[in-house]
Design a protein around this motif. Sequence first.
Motif, PDB file in Angstrom:
ATOM      1  N   SER A 147       7.107   2.670   3.810  1.00  0.00           N
ATOM      2  CA  SER A 147       7.570   0.802   2.911  1.00  0.00           C
ATOM      3  C   SER A 147       9.343   0.744   3.071  1.00  0.00           C
ATOM      4  N   ALA A 168       2.212   2.202  -3.434  1.00  0.00           N
ATOM      5  CA  ALA A 168       1.941   1.873  -4.653  1.00  0.00           C
ATOM      6  C   ALA A 168       1.308   3.333  -4.043  1.00  0.00           C
ATOM      7  N   ALA A 169       0.746   3.919  -3.189  1.00  0.00           N
ATOM      8  CA  ALA A 169       1.263   5.310  -2.325  1.00  0.00           C
ATOM      9  C   ALA A 169       2.195   6.463  -3.131  1.00  0.00           C
ATOM     10  N   ALA A 196       0.853  -1.425  -0.497  1.00  0.00           N
ATOM     11  CA  ALA A 196      -0.153   0.193  -0.122  1.00  0.00           C
ATOM     12  C   ALA A 196       1.009   1.178  -0.216  1.00  0.00           C
ATOM     13  N   THR A 197       1.875   1.555   1.096  1.00  0.00           N
ATOM     14  CA  THR A 197       2.193   2.741   0.954  1.00  0.00           C
ATOM     15  C   THR A 197       3.623   2.950  -0.600  1.00  0.00           C
ATOM     16  N   VAL A 252       1.676   6.376  -6.832  1.00  0.00           N
ATOM     17  CA  VAL A 252       0.731   6.539  -8.083  1.00  0.00           C
ATOM     18  C   VAL A 252       0.953   7.760  -7.939  1.00  0.00           C
ATOM     19  N   ILE A 256      -6.130   3.328   3.457  1.00  0.00           N
ATOM     20  CA  ILE A 256      -5.518   1.338   3.900  1.00  0.00           C
ATOM     21  C   ILE A 256      -4.088   1.491   4.524  1.00  0.00           C
ATOM     22  N   ALA A 257      -2.869   1.728   3.705  1.00  0.00           N
ATOM     23  CA  ALA A 257      -0.938   2.031   4.558  1.00  0.00           C
ATOM     24  C   ALA A 257      -1.534   2.272   6.076  1.00  0.00           C
ATOM     25  N   ALA A 307      -5.006   4.472  -1.550  1.00  0.00           N
ATOM     26  CA  ALA A 307      -3.545   3.738  -0.606  1.00  0.00           C
ATOM     27  C   ALA A 307      -3.025   3.872   0.372  1.00  0.00           C
ATOM     28  N   GLY A 350      -6.459   8.533  -5.502  1.00  0.00           N
ATOM     29  CA  GLY A 350      -5.671   7.216  -5.600  1.00  0.00           C
ATOM     30  C   GLY A 350      -5.165   6.937  -4.561  1.00  0.00           C
ATOM     31  N   ALA A 351      -3.506   8.128  -4.518  1.00  0.00           N
ATOM     32  CA  ALA A 351      -2.740   8.100  -3.855  1.00  0.00           C
ATOM     33  C   ALA A 351      -2.881   8.026  -2.496  1.00  0.00           C
ATOM     34  N   GLU A 372       5.026   8.455   3.399  1.00  0.00           N
ATOM     35  CA  GLU A 372       5.172   6.604   2.614  1.00  0.00           C
ATOM     36  C   GLU A 372       6.140   6.498   2.561  1.00  0.00           C
TER      37      GLU A 372
END
Length: 161
Positions: free
Chosen positions: A63, A23-24, A20-21, A27, A139-140, A136, A132-133, A59
């Motif tokens: 990650s 992806a954030a 998730a991180t 994006v 979610i993280a 994500a 979108g970011a 983020e």
Amino acid sequence: MTKSKRVLISLVLRLLAFGATVAAVVVMVTSHDSAQVLNLTFTAKYSNEPAFKYFVIAEGIASAYSLIVVFTCSQNSLRRLLLILDLVIAMLLSSSISAAVAIAHVGKKGNNHAGWLPICGQVPKFCDHVSGALVAGFIAAILYLLIVLSSMHFILNPLLL
């Protein structure tokens, strides 16, 4: 719950948080769009806004931390330290999302009192990427909250050892 189940749950949550991180970050970094208004072209990029830069850095830190923790051995002596670091990462993610959401809200709705106009009508691709970011990132943050709660449960309940 056995030790192997505990380790498996922690590993799955950390891998999901890592995904998730990442992806954030990806994006948000790829979010850019340009628009032409009155023969002037302006470009919207995440790097134009300090709150979005903070979001990307936070983020990225989360990650990297997730990846390091997944590939290091989880010893019993380090569990309390990992809990503290997990809590720090969760708060870092929470603060970065809060800052980014505040700026995204101004970009989407504007602020009539300050005279700030919304920009999402002119640069919709940028706004979609930022949204979108942020999803994500949320979610993280939720996954890190679950990691903290499960770690607290395992540390505070010695009968499960």
